[in-house]
Structures are given as C-alpha cells and as structure tokens.
Motif scaffolding. Sequence first.
Motif, mmCIF file in Angstrom:
data_model
loop_
_atom_site.group_PDB
_atom_site.id
_atom_site.type_symbol
_atom_site.label_atom_id
_atom_site.label_comp_id
_atom_site.label_asym_id
_atom_site.label_seq_id
_atom_site.Cartn_x
_atom_site.Cartn_y
_atom_site.Cartn_z
ATOM 1 N N LEU A 47 -2.253 1.584 2.073
ATOM 2 C CA LEU A 47 -2.057 0.551 3.086
ATOM 3 C C LEU A 47 -3.186 0.533 4.114
ATOM 4 O O LEU A 47 -3.486 -0.515 4.689
ATOM 5 C CB LEU A 47 -0.712 0.753 3.792
ATOM 6 N N ARG B 219 5.107 -7.561 -1.231
ATOM 7 C CA ARG B 219 5.358 -7.734 0.201
ATOM 8 C C ARG B 219 6.450 -6.774 0.673
ATOM 9 O O ARG B 219 6.334 -6.140 1.739
ATOM 10 C CB ARG B 219 5.777 -9.183 0.502
ATOM 11 N N LEU B 220 7.523 -6.672 -0.125
ATOM 12 C CA LEU B 220 8.633 -5.780 0.228
ATOM 13 C C LEU B 220 8.186 -4.331 0.246
ATOM 14 O O LEU B 220 8.478 -3.582 1.188
ATOM 15 C CB LEU B 220 9.777 -5.972 -0.771
ATOM 16 N N TRP B 221 7.448 -3.897 -0.788
ATOM 17 C CA TRP B 221 7.024 -2.495 -0.872
ATOM 18 C C TRP B 221 6.070 -2.138 0.251
ATOM 19 O O TRP B 221 6.090 -1.012 0.750
ATOM 20 C CB TRP B 221 6.384 -2.223 -2.229
ATOM 21 N N SER B 222 5.239 -3.097 0.644
ATOM 22 C CA SER B 222 4.331 -2.867 1.769
ATOM 23 C C SER B 222 5.132 -2.621 3.050
ATOM 24 O O SER B 222 4.832 -1.682 3.804
ATOM 25 C CB SER B 222 3.405 -4.074 1.942
ATOM 26 N N ARG B 223 6.140 -3.446 3.303
ATOM 27 C CA ARG B 223 6.966 -3.282 4.510
ATOM 28 C C ARG B 223 7.713 -1.951 4.474
ATOM 29 O O ARG B 223 7.780 -1.233 5.481
ATOM 30 C CB ARG B 223 7.963 -4.429 4.632
ATOM 31 N N GLU B 224 8.277 -1.620 3.314
ATOM 32 C CA GLU B 224 9.045 -0.379 3.195
ATOM 33 C C GLU B 224 8.160 0.845 3.405
ATOM 34 O O GLU B 224 8.564 1.801 4.077
ATOM 35 C CB GLU B 224 9.728 -0.322 1.821
ATOM 36 N N GLU B 225 6.960 0.815 2.828
ATOM 37 C CA GLU B 225 6.071 1.968 2.975
ATOM 38 C C GLU B 225 5.600 2.119 4.420
ATOM 39 O O GLU B 225 5.496 3.233 4.947
ATOM 40 C CB GLU B 225 4.879 1.856 2.025
ATOM 41 N N ARG B 226 5.309 1.010 5.076
ATOM 42 C CA ARG B 226 4.910 1.068 6.492
ATOM 43 C C ARG B 226 6.027 1.657 7.343
ATOM 44 O O ARG B 226 5.776 2.445 8.263
ATOM 45 C CB ARG B 226 4.547 -0.331 6.997
ATOM 46 N N ALA B 227 7.265 1.275 7.021
ATOM 47 C CA ALA B 227 8.408 1.811 7.767
ATOM 48 C C ALA B 227 8.534 3.318 7.550
ATOM 49 O O ALA B 227 8.813 4.076 8.499
ATOM 50 C CB ALA B 227 9.695 1.104 7.332
ATOM 51 N N ARG B 228 8.300 3.799 6.320
ATOM 52 C CA ARG B 228 8.373 5.237 6.039
ATOM 53 C C ARG B 228 7.266 5.974 6.780
ATOM 54 O O ARG B 228 7.480 7.086 7.275
ATOM 55 C CB ARG B 228 8.275 5.497 4.538
ATOM 56 N N LYS C 119 5.877 5.147 9.570
ATOM 57 C CA LYS C 119 6.218 5.206 11.003
ATOM 58 C C LYS C 119 7.221 6.322 11.280
ATOM 59 O O LYS C 119 7.123 7.035 12.277
ATOM 60 C CB LYS C 119 6.793 3.858 11.455
#
Length: 330
Positions: A184, A317-326, A328
Amino acid sequence: MRYFIALVVCFSLIIPNFTSKAFAGEQENVYERRMELYKRVEAVTNLPWYYMAAIDQYERSIRLARKDLPKAEGLSGIYFRPEEWAGLLNPDIQDTNPVSIQFFNGIGFDGNGDGKADVRDDEDVLHAFAQYLLTYGTDHDNIKIGLWNYYKRDKTVGIIIGKAKIYKHFGRLDLEQHAFPVPLRSNHSYKNTWGDARGWGGRRIHEGTDIFAGYGVPVRATGYGIVEMKGWNRFGGWRVGIRDINNTYHYFAHLSGFAKDLQVGQVVEPGQVIGGVGSSGYGPPGTSGKFPPHLHYGMYKDNGYTEWSFDPYPHLRLWSREERARLKKG
C-alpha cells in the motif's frame, strides 16, 4: 437539538462497529462448530479432517456460484440430490430410515446415531460422504481415486486436494483475510478497466484490473491459497495463478520475475511476495517492454463445470481499505 444530533452521530459510529464485531464473532463460532464436526468424523472414520473440510468448502463454493443448486443452509455445504440420498428406486425420496435407504442403495447415512439418516442433518451428510470415501481407503491416493469416481472431473479433484493442503498447512478454517496485490505504501495507481477493448493477439476484452507501479515493485498473494500455475504466456508474460479456499483463481500477469523458490503446489498467505511488477508479455518467451510496467490482476470462478472471469476492481478497493485498517490498528 445540537445534543440530539450529537447523540445520533455517536450511535451511527458505534452501531456499525458493534454490528461488525458481532458478525465476526458469529463467523468465528461457525468455524469452531465446523471444525468440531470435521474432528468428530475423523475420530470415527480415520479420514483426516482437512479432506472433509476441503470437500465441504468446495461444495459450498459451487453452490454459491450456481443457480441450479440450493444454497447451503446448515454448517455443511455438501449437497446430495434427494434421490441420490434415498436411492434411485426408493419410492420415498424423503426417506430417513437407514435400513430402507441402504436397501435401495442410497448414500444416506445415520452419522449421529439418532436412528435417522437425515439429509438436513450436517453430521449425517458429512458421514455419508465419509462412508463413500471409506470404500476406497483413507490414504491420500485412494481418497483422490474416490473423489474422481464421484465428481468425474480432474480439475475438481485437483481443487479439492489443493484446499486440503491449505487447511492442513494452516491447521484452521478461518482463512478469509486478504491483502492488496502490491504494498500500500508503494507508488501505484489503478482504475476500473474491466471490459475495455484489447487488440494485441486479436480482438478481446480486458479481463482484469491493471495496477501501474514501478518496475520490480513486489507483487503479493492476495489471500490464502495454493499456486496452481507459474510460467510464461504470450499475452500475460511471466505470470502466476493462485487458487484460494473459496474456489476463486487469482491471476497475476506481466511480472518481471518470480519470488525465489516459488513453486507450483506451494501454499501461500496474504501479503506473501510472489514476484515483481514488470512489463513482460505480448510476444514469445522473454518479450518485455512493449507497455509501461504494471500488474494485470484477474479473478476467475469455477462452478464445477466451467470457469469464468469477473471484475476484480470492487474486491481490490475492499482489500485496500481492510489492509489500511489493519495497519492502523497494528
């Protein structure tokens, strides 16, 4: 009024978080119950639990991908047609009597000892398939023979054996986490190019999403899976194909090369480096540089008969959001 609005905003933030946690807890409970079921079958039959888990997951996946099969409602995803369960010549296709089912050569079996062979009972269903496999044996080669005689399709057997290997490797069922195909923090860009026209090699549509990044940027496995394919293709250049436990095939093309020691049949996990971004393809082996470096990422679904591509962009798009959340949280 301001206090009321503030309360509404607070609840709108809290409730989705609470709901997602509740769903995660429910899913975790489902995995635990399934594992308990597989272990009970293993204790009685000596069939390793990961084979039953793989068969169950394969059937669950194809039921989701097809309209001619009912969706799984219980813990088990294995489907038997009523006449297959009760016996082709059985006048009562809803029969639950183990004796009459056996008389009519039905596959139905009383797995939990309640005196009924009920196709709606998860334990009965799993034991029925296990009993079928036991007629061949409990070792790897004989299980493969049993699976081929049941499905009559080499690809299905390969997919199930691959899933068994994944489950055995990780020792658990909860393998749903995903990662974005490139780091990312790398300099990359992508947009929805699904269905766009492509001209090289003949008129065709673009079956994937192009992720543009610098040459050599690491390309990563997007989920838990097994490497089904590695090599050269005149369109995709150096490419890798990975099958996940949900029966989805993930295709990585135009690579600059492969990760060291990456082999067909290898089990991978989300974020594991499998190669690098490149510009290979559109010619004989070794052709490179005909277009800017990028990763072509595609997704394909197998339904037990055939395989087709579908748009990976929403998933990326979903996996990008999920990985960013992890990241953080970590």
